[in-house]
Design an enzyme around this catalytic site. Sequence first.
Site, short mmCIF file in Angstrom:
data_model
loop_
_atom_site.label_atom_id
_atom_site.label_comp_id
_atom_site.label_asym_id
_atom_site.label_seq_id
_atom_site.Cartn_x
_atom_site.Cartn_y
_atom_site.Cartn_z
N SER A 128 0.54 -1.46 -0.30
CA SER A 128 0.25 0.34 -0.02
C SER A 128 0.86 1.12 0.11
O SER A 128 2.19 1.44 0.26
CB SER A 128 -0.74 -0.36 1.15
OG SER A 128 -1.49 1.57 1.55
N TYR A 141 -2.96 -1.39 10.28
CA TYR A 141 -3.50 -1.47 8.44
C TYR A 141 -1.92 -1.20 8.40
O TYR A 141 -1.17 -1.43 7.72
CB TYR A 141 -4.12 -0.98 8.08
CG TYR A 141 -3.91 -0.78 6.35
CD1 TYR A 141 -4.89 -1.78 5.77
CD2 TYR A 141 -4.32 0.18 5.68
CE1 TYR A 141 -4.94 -2.24 4.31
CE2 TYR A 141 -3.92 -0.06 3.90
CZ TYR A 141 -5.08 -0.77 3.82
OH TYR A 141 -5.06 -1.48 2.49
P1 NAD Z 1 -11.83 -6.25 -1.11
O1 NAD Z 1 -12.04 -6.24 0.16
O2 NAD Z 1 -12.31 -5.70 -2.55
O3 NAD Z 1 -10.81 -8.17 -1.47
C1 NAD Z 1 -9.94 -8.45 -0.24
C2 NAD Z 1 -10.08 -9.82 -0.61
O4 NAD Z 1 -9.49 -10.81 0.20
C3 NAD Z 1 -11.80 -9.79 -0.33
O5 NAD Z 1 -12.14 -11.07 -1.75
C4 NAD Z 1 -11.89 -11.23 1.06
O6 NAD Z 1 -12.64 -11.85 0.85
C5 NAD Z 1 -10.63 -11.59 0.74
N1 NAD Z 1 -9.76 -11.88 2.27
C6 NAD Z 1 -10.29 -10.82 3.52
N2 NAD Z 1 -9.80 -12.15 4.17
C7 NAD Z 1 -9.40 -13.36 3.93
C8 NAD Z 1 -8.31 -14.28 4.51
N3 NAD Z 1 -8.41 -14.67 5.89
N4 NAD Z 1 -8.61 -15.22 3.78
C9 NAD Z 1 -8.42 -15.66 2.41
N5 NAD Z 1 -8.93 -14.01 1.87
C10 NAD Z 1 -9.26 -12.87 2.42
O7 NAD Z 1 -10.21 -5.73 -1.09
P2 NAD Z 1 -9.53 -4.24 -2.37
O8 NAD Z 1 -9.53 -2.92 -1.88
O9 NAD Z 1 -8.94 -5.60 -3.10
O10 NAD Z 1 -7.72 -4.90 -1.22
C11 NAD Z 1 -6.66 -5.46 -2.06
C12 NAD Z 1 -5.24 -5.76 -1.00
O11 NAD Z 1 -4.92 -4.26 -1.62
C13 NAD Z 1 -5.96 -5.52 -0.12
O12 NAD Z 1 -4.51 -5.97 0.14
C14 NAD Z 1 -5.83 -3.97 0.13
O13 NAD Z 1 -4.78 -3.94 1.73
C15 NAD Z 1 -4.68 -3.40 -1.15
N6 NAD Z 1 -4.29 -2.01 -1.39
C16 NAD Z 1 -5.92 -1.82 -1.29
C17 NAD Z 1 -6.09 -0.08 -1.12
C18 NAD Z 1 -7.24 0.23 -1.96
O14 NAD Z 1 -7.37 1.40 -1.77
N7 NAD Z 1 -8.08 -0.32 -2.06
C19 NAD Z 1 -5.01 0.12 -1.29
C20 NAD Z 1 -3.68 -0.20 -1.06
C21 NAD Z 1 -4.01 -1.26 -0.62
#
Ligand code: NAD
Length: 245
Positions: A128, A141
């Site tokens: 991130s 986080y």
């Molecule tokens: P999201 O919530 O849309 O998707 C996350 C997925 O992870 C979901 O399908 C969920 O079921 C799965 N998940 C959660 N806990 C789990 C577990 N214990 N075991 C297996 N699967 C699990 O989130 P996103 O925004 O697509 O984020 C994906 C990654 O990107 C994360 O690591 C997040 O921290 C990172 N990220 C997101 C952003 C943002 O702004 N959306 C920014 C920086 C980093």
Amino acid sequence: MKKTCIVTGGSSGIGLSIVQLFTNKGYQVFNLDLQPSNLEILRGADISCDISNVEQVQNIISNIAKTATIDVLVSNAGIHFSGNIENTSAADLDKVLSINVKGAYAAIKAVLPDMKANKNGAIILMASDQALIAKQNSFAYNISKVALASIAKTTALDYASFNIRANAVCPGTIETPLYHQAINNYCQRSGANKAEVHAEEAALQPLGRLGQPEEVAELVYFLASDKAKFITGSLQVIDGGYTAQ
Ligand code: NAD
């Protein structure tokens, strides 16, 4: 023969875009997630998995390795938790670190034997912008994402001699269900208006908008490809200029 990619957390948001892009590019993709993506293109390669359960992850990935050569791991599953240090309980901290950090540890550890045997592999961790900068009310986080950046670097160094590359992708604010959940939580706590918070978030980005999951997927695909074969141990920022300020 098709190349194989394992994606964790591929049923939603950024992970879902990664699953779709790699599948469209001809990879055999396995999605390890708590819930299935139900994507027709995966045809049975949706695997129910709690990424924080190290033994379960080990079993699933060693079974995959019996039938395929694992070329790419995208360790993407993660959760967000809002709170400063005082309103983050020990249980909250454990949960975030278990999924975001221990989950990456579990997945990487499980793919390494196959990648080492083949002297080939690309590991991409979804960190991130918070691997580089801190944000308010994001204590657990923040810690988890800094840890992922470190995991990318240590893995890169420890396994370079096996031609295994490890890099971290550092997205800024990307419009996904996780983003909307974080905004909802904030609005519930503060009483703020969601549409206004959303507009403010976009205005905070130098490019004036939030990122899209497909844009992050393209970067991940590049890092997995031979075009990136000299890139390892790096943190790749994709944030519309946010951390350049
Ligand atoms: P999201 O919530 O849309 O998707 C996350 C997925 O992870 C979901 O399908 C969920 O079921 C799965 N998940 C959660 N806990 C789990 C577990 N214990 N075991 C297996 N699967 C699990 O989130 P996103 O925004 O697509 O984020 C994906 C990654 O990107 C994360 O690591 C997040 O921290 C990172 N990220 C997101 C952003 C943002 O702004 N959306 C920014 C920086 C980093």
